[in-house]
Design a protein around this motif. Structure first.
Motif, PDB file in Angstrom:
ATOM      1  N   ASP A   1     -17.653 -58.734 -13.235  1.00 20.00           N
ATOM      2  CA  ASP A   1     -16.267 -58.629 -12.780  1.00 20.00           C
ATOM      3  C   ASP A   1     -15.826 -59.985 -12.256  1.00 20.00           C
ATOM      4  O   ASP A   1     -16.655 -60.777 -11.809  1.00 20.00           O
ATOM      5  CB  ASP A   1     -16.152 -57.586 -11.655  1.00 20.00           C
ATOM      6  CG  ASP A   1     -16.106 -56.168 -12.192  1.00 20.00           C
ATOM      7  OD1 ASP A   1     -15.107 -55.826 -12.850  1.00 20.00           O
ATOM      8  OD2 ASP A   1     -17.064 -55.406 -11.952  1.00 20.00           O
TER       9      ASP A   1
ATOM     10  N   TRP B   1     -10.371 -50.604 -14.000  1.00 21.58           N
ATOM     11  CA  TRP B   1     -10.205 -50.721 -12.550  1.00 21.58           C
ATOM     12  C   TRP B   1     -10.110 -52.187 -12.157  1.00 21.58           C
ATOM     13  O   TRP B   1     -10.699 -53.047 -12.805  1.00 21.58           O
ATOM     14  CB  TRP B   1     -11.382 -50.054 -11.822  1.00 21.58           C
ATOM     15  CG  TRP B   1     -11.311 -48.571 -11.962  1.00 21.58           C
ATOM     16  CD1 TRP B   1     -11.771 -47.831 -13.011  1.00 21.58           C
ATOM     17  CD2 TRP B   1     -10.687 -47.653 -11.069  1.00 21.58           C
ATOM     18  NE1 TRP B   1     -11.482 -46.509 -12.830  1.00 21.58           N
ATOM     19  CE2 TRP B   1     -10.821 -46.360 -11.633  1.00 21.58           C
ATOM     20  CE3 TRP B   1     -10.031 -47.781  -9.843  1.00 21.58           C
ATOM     21  CZ2 TRP B   1     -10.314 -45.216 -11.024  1.00 21.58           C
ATOM     22  CZ3 TRP B   1      -9.535 -46.641  -9.224  1.00 21.58           C
ATOM     23  CH2 TRP B   1      -9.675 -45.374  -9.807  1.00 21.58           C
ATOM     24  N   HIS B   2      -9.371 -52.439 -11.084  1.00 26.18           N
ATOM     25  CA  HIS B   2      -9.203 -53.816 -10.603  1.00 26.18           C
ATOM     26  C   HIS B   2     -10.330 -54.166  -9.636  1.00 26.18           C
ATOM     27  O   HIS B   2     -10.850 -53.299  -8.933  1.00 26.18           O
ATOM     28  CB  HIS B   2      -7.847 -53.954  -9.893  1.00 26.18           C
ATOM     29  CG  HIS B   2      -7.493 -55.364  -9.551  1.00 26.18           C
ATOM     30  ND1 HIS B   2      -7.901 -55.967  -8.382  1.00 26.18           N
ATOM     31  CD2 HIS B   2      -6.778 -56.297 -10.225  1.00 26.18           C
ATOM     32  CE1 HIS B   2      -7.445 -57.218  -8.359  1.00 26.18           C
ATOM     33  NE2 HIS B   2      -6.764 -57.441  -9.452  1.00 26.18           N
ATOM     34  N   HIS B   3     -10.696 -55.470  -9.577  1.00 24.86           N
ATOM     35  CA  HIS B   3     -11.812 -55.866  -8.705  1.00 24.86           C
ATOM     36  C   HIS B   3     -11.513 -55.710  -7.215  1.00 24.86           C
ATOM     37  O   HIS B   3     -12.425 -55.769  -6.394  1.00 24.86           O
ATOM     38  CB  HIS B   3     -12.263 -57.300  -9.015  1.00 24.86           C
ATOM     39  CG  HIS B   3     -11.246 -58.349  -8.674  1.00 24.86           C
ATOM     40  ND1 HIS B   3     -10.427 -58.908  -9.625  1.00 24.86           N
ATOM     41  CD2 HIS B   3     -10.927 -58.933  -7.506  1.00 24.86           C
ATOM     42  CE1 HIS B   3      -9.624 -59.799  -9.042  1.00 24.86           C
ATOM     43  NE2 HIS B   3      -9.915 -59.831  -7.760  1.00 24.86           N
TER      44      HIS B   3
ATOM     45  N   ARG C   1     -13.806 -53.651 -14.440  1.00 27.52           N
ATOM     46  CA  ARG C   1     -12.576 -54.010 -15.154  1.00 27.52           C
ATOM     47  C   ARG C   1     -12.620 -53.542 -16.602  1.00 27.52           C
ATOM     48  O   ARG C   1     -11.582 -53.348 -17.235  1.00 27.52           O
ATOM     49  CB  ARG C   1     -12.331 -55.520 -15.081  1.00 27.52           C
ATOM     50  CG  ARG C   1     -13.352 -56.349 -15.820  1.00 27.52           C
ATOM     51  CD  ARG C   1     -13.093 -57.850 -15.652  1.00 27.52           C
ATOM     52  NE  ARG C   1     -11.884 -58.282 -16.300  1.00 27.52           N
ATOM     53  CZ  ARG C   1     -11.778 -58.547 -17.599  1.00 27.52           C
ATOM     54  NH1 ARG C   1     -12.833 -58.421 -18.389  1.00 27.52           N
ATOM     55  NH2 ARG C   1     -10.642 -58.939 -18.118  1.00 27.52           N
ATOM     56  N   GLU C   2     -13.838 -53.374 -17.152  1.00 28.48           N
ATOM     57  CA  GLU C   2     -13.958 -52.975 -18.559  1.00 28.48           C
ATOM     58  C   GLU C   2     -13.440 -51.562 -18.790  1.00 28.48           C
ATOM     59  O   GLU C   2     -13.117 -51.193 -19.904  1.00 28.48           O
ATOM     60  CB  GLU C   2     -15.419 -53.062 -19.029  1.00 28.48           C
ATOM     61  CG  GLU C   2     -16.008 -54.456 -19.011  1.00 28.48           C
ATOM     62  CD  GLU C   2     -15.370 -55.399 -20.014  1.00 28.48           C
ATOM     63  OE1 GLU C   2     -14.666 -54.934 -20.912  1.00 28.48           O
ATOM     64  OE2 GLU C   2     -15.583 -56.616 -19.876  1.00 28.48           O
TER      65      GLU C   2
ATOM     66  N   THR D   1      -2.858 -55.684 -13.100  1.00 25.87           N
ATOM     67  CA  THR D   1      -2.995 -56.925 -13.875  1.00 25.87           C
ATOM     68  C   THR D   1      -2.877 -56.673 -15.378  1.00 25.87           C
ATOM     69  O   THR D   1      -3.181 -57.548 -16.184  1.00 25.87           O
ATOM     70  CB  THR D   1      -4.348 -57.625 -13.599  1.00 25.87           C
ATOM     71  OG1 THR D   1      -5.395 -56.672 -13.750  1.00 25.87           O
ATOM     72  CG2 THR D   1      -4.395 -58.215 -12.212  1.00 25.87           C
TER      73      THR D   1
ATOM     74  N   GLY E   1      -6.472 -50.851 -12.654  1.00 24.28           N
ATOM     75  CA  GLY E   1      -6.226 -52.143 -13.280  1.00 24.28           C
ATOM     76  C   GLY E   1      -4.789 -52.372 -13.720  1.00 24.28           C
ATOM     77  O   GLY E   1      -4.440 -53.476 -14.147  1.00 24.28           O
TER      78      GLY E   1
ATOM     79  N   CYS F   1     -19.637 -58.341  -7.712  1.00 26.23           N
ATOM     80  CA  CYS F   1     -19.089 -58.688  -9.023  1.00 26.23           C
ATOM     81  C   CYS F   1     -20.166 -58.914 -10.081  1.00 26.23           C
ATOM     82  O   CYS F   1     -19.855 -59.084 -11.255  1.00 26.23           O
ATOM     83  CB  CYS F   1     -18.222 -59.928  -8.903  1.00 26.23           C
ATOM     84  SG  CYS F   1     -16.643 -59.511  -8.187  1.00 26.23           S
TER      85      CYS F   1
END
Length: 478
Positions: free
Chosen positions: A108, A160-162, A156-157, A203, A200, A148
């Motif tokens: 991430d 979801w956002h970090h 993120r894959e 972004t 996510g 991460c």
């Protein structure tokens, strides 16, 4: 004595809490301390520039209207006084607002400096020292960066956002500042993470002000959770690897036919605890240019070529840029040769190369409207030829290979290949280089004199008994 969780295996939040609560300034390595100061230097520069963005102005106006003006913590630039939770958010957002602060990308991505405004606000309101801030900063980087690394694949894959992961790290750094016990720290992690799972969407697709806000919000949650935990408020200890915690809820996701997993052991393996330990903060990168990520390596290569061979803009016949195919596609398509806005210019390799060649630097000043529209740059942009290099493909993403060949009017060619962009820990920015960035961001906001004084203060942060001087210098004079 610590309450032992019911599972036979110790829960990860207990291991992290015990490590963070027992880590002291004396345990830090000199290299980690130096890195923490450099990241603060970079971050405050980013915040000074960030304070001028529309979204930062909206947030400040909102918090003024919500009845601030009192409190033991200060917002950068405006000097607005607030409680430490609101100040952590306002300052964290300013650090993030221009997307110009630090970067670490494994399974991430993350920007650990999004989280360090929380320990700063708490250090100020609790009357603590520069050493306390340095310690909490190194803790924030350690846990955030480890989080991460451990996704198989990263969160993120699957959308979801970090900031989801940041919510687990932020309370650890904030909790260390307010001297939580391990039990309280476990609760702080549970309180914060339970509130801050972030999709996510922020972004993906059309970008909004939330893109640069969700991570500072996790930082804010860290500050509030630490303060609540100190008062005895409890949170779930099993939030990471217990029943229906982080690992469990993501296990339902199928990724390329396999369930998504996390490497929980790696999260806590070899946590650093002595001056001889390796601290993760040394592996984090900085952004040396305020431009699209894939442009950093070619621009670094060109700047090196120009400097080493003392090339002037008038000497140049052609600039050939070899990059990976996706970079050639994104950065060198025809309309990038005639940018008419900041948004296009900072994603235009021809513009970045031309303005870097002429001005000797690429900072936010190079993306002001009058510079972007300067017709004298057009003939130089037209000398930039961007081509895809197939052999570079296999090296990405571990490396970002780029070769720049400048041919001068006398027929000579000068070539430089760069595999890591300037600012990567393998080619780190020096204090002097950060100072150029800092003054470009802050010079018009607080004045160049204050920029110089801030550099001196930040780079001797460990000697500061209190942090009042830092806030005096980050406040714009009326």
């Amino acid at each position: 004595m610590l309450h032992q969780p019911s599972e036979s295996k110790r829960l990860l939040s207990h291991i992290i809490a015990e490590w963070a609560c027992s880590l002291k300034y004396e345990h830090l390595s000199p290299e980690a301390i130096q890195a923490a100061k450099l990241f603060w230097f970079d971050s405050i520069g980013c915040a000074l520039g960030g304070s001028q963005q529309d979204d930062a102005r909206i947030l400040l106006k909102h918090y003024r209207a919500m009845g601030g003006g009192k409190g033991g913590a200060t917002a950068f630039v405006s000097g607005f006084k607030a409680n430490p939770v609101d100040a952590a958010f306002l300052n964290g957002h300013m650090i993030r607002a221009m997307d110009y602060n630090d970067i670490y990308w494994k399974a991430d991505p993350c920007h650990p400096s999004d989280l360090i405004a929380a320990p700063l606000a708490l250090c100020e309101s609790e009357g603590l020292s520069g050493k306390d801030l340095v310690l909490a900063t190194i803790i924030a980087y350690e846990i955030e960066m480890r989080l991460c690394e451990i996704g198989r694949p990263g969160v993120r894959e699957y959308g979801w956002h970090h900031a989801t992961l940041s919510a687990f790290a932020a309370p650890v750094a904030a909790g260390r500042v307010v001297n939580l016990t391990p039990e309280q720290m476990v609760s702080a992690i549970g309180i914060s993470a339970a509130r801050t799972f972030c999709p996510g969407a922020v972004t993906a697709g059309k970008l909004t002000n939330m893109k640069n806000t969700v991570d500072p919000w996790a930082g804010r949650m860290g500050a509030e959770s630490a303060l609540l935990a100190r008062e005895g408020f409890s949170g779930p200890e099993h939030i990471i690897d217990g029943k229906e915690g982080l690992f469990a809820v993501f296990k339902h996701v199928q990724y390329q036919g396999e369930p998504a997993t996390f490497d929980g052991e790696a999260l806590v393996a070899d946590l650093p605890d002595s001056p001889k330990s390796h601290y993760r903060i040394l592996d984090c990168g900085m952004k040396s240019f305020p431009i699209e990520a894939l442009s950093h390596a070619p621009l670094t290569a060109m700047m090196k070529t120009v400097k080493e061979n003392n090339i002037k803009a008038g000497d140049v016949k052609e600039i050939k840029v070899e990059v990976i195919a996706r970079a050639a596609d994104i950065l060198g398509d025809p309309h990038k040769y005639r940018p008419d806005s900041k948004e296009t210019a900072d994603h235009s390799l021809p513009y970045c190369m031309a303005v870097g060649l002429v001005d000797g630097m690429v900072t936010p000043l190079q993306f002001r409207e009058e510079r972007v529209r300067d017709k004298s740059l057009i003939p130089i942009m037209d000398k930039v030829k961007v081509v895809a290099n197939q052999e570079f493909e296999a090296l990405f993403p571990k490396f970002q290979p780029s070769r720049v060949t400048i041919t001068t009017n006398d027929g000579k060619s000068h070539s430089t290949r760069v595999d890591v962009p300037k600012g990567d820990p393998r080619d780190p920015m020096t204090e002097d280089e950060i100072a150029v960035k800092f003054t470009a961001l802050g010079g018009d906001v607080i004045g160049k004199d204050q920029c110089k004084k801030l550099q001196k203060l930040i780079m001797s942060l460990e000697t500061a008994e209190k942090l009042d001087g830092l806030f005096e210098l980050t406040t714009a004079r009326a």
